[in-house]
Design an enzyme around this catalytic site. Sequence first.
Site, PDB file in Angstrom:
ATOM      1  N   GLY A 147      -8.224 -10.328 -14.279  1.00 35.82           N
ATOM      2  CA  GLY A 147      -6.831  -9.971 -14.780  1.00 35.82           C
ATOM      3  C   GLY A 147      -6.382 -11.037 -15.817  1.00 35.82           C
TER       4      GLY A 147
ATOM      5  N   TYR B 151       0.033  -9.666   1.480  1.00 33.94           N
ATOM      6  CA  TYR B 151      -0.123 -10.356   0.257  1.00 33.94           C
ATOM      7  C   TYR B 151       0.136 -11.990   0.471  1.00 33.94           C
ATOM      8  CZ  TYR B 151       0.535 -13.035  -4.329  1.00 33.94           C
ATOM      9  OH  TYR B 151       0.996 -14.020  -4.954  1.00 33.94           O
TER      10      TYR B 151
ATOM     11  N   LYS C 122      -3.700 -14.445   0.898  1.00 34.91           N
ATOM     12  CA  LYS C 122      -3.589 -15.625   0.237  1.00 34.91           C
ATOM     13  C   LYS C 122      -3.865 -16.426   0.808  1.00 34.91           C
ATOM     14  CE  LYS C 122      -2.845 -14.072  -4.014  1.00 34.91           C
ATOM     15  NZ  LYS C 122      -3.577 -14.104  -5.257  1.00 34.91           N
TER      16      LYS C 122
END
Length: 252
Positions: A14, A151, A155
């Site tokens: 990324g 998310y 995480k």
Amino acid sequence: MDLHLEKKNVLITGGSKGIGLEIAKRFVEEKANVSIVGRDIEYLNKAKDLLGNITIYQSDITNHYERSGLIDKYLLDHGHIDILVNNAGGSNGGEILETPMEKFYEAFELNYFSVVDLSKQVIKSMKKQKSGSILNISSIYGRESGGKVTYNNSKAALISFTKALSSEVIQYGIRVNSIAPGSIIHESSIWEKLSQEKQMEIETFLDTQIPAKRFGTPEEIANVAVFLASDQASWIVGATINVDGGQSKMNF
């Protein structure tokens, strides 16, 4: 402080925009041999134009076969890897009862399983040289509620994985750590879009939710990243460092 990162082989997922791009920039400034991974060749080429002498790899890291091909190609090109930064990530879905299961699977493939897979692959190389650093970009929402559940869950798993893996591989001279950013604004972030569309709401958010009264910047994450990845942080193992302007509600 000299971070002794010159000529270190660094791979950043990324890395073509946002936080990943800024991390790449900081490693370039430290004279490391920087390579970045992304899905969009246009962004990759723009990053190369901006940063100069870096290597780009177009790859979809949510695909196991592409991940394997990526590491094989990287090691063929560079011989070994010193630092892996697992930065790629994203958010999807909404409320739990409204989010289909495939969105949970997608979130975990991007935010968690890709990190597990890539880390296991590079450790094979790092063990041979008896050194290495793996840095995972997590989130403060991996430790508390807020944001989207897919998310948060992925995480949280990443933070747990960071600690577990670090305990296994530190005996080989390999350190694994994580950064948990708070709300960071950049041109491709949701915060940039919301700041333009809902200015009053965002001002209220900054005033009530972030003690620093502003968003963080990619540069502030990158500065911590290069330190944690360096030998100057040699006794930091299995840690997840909040970089959030005081936003996190954790008090221990």
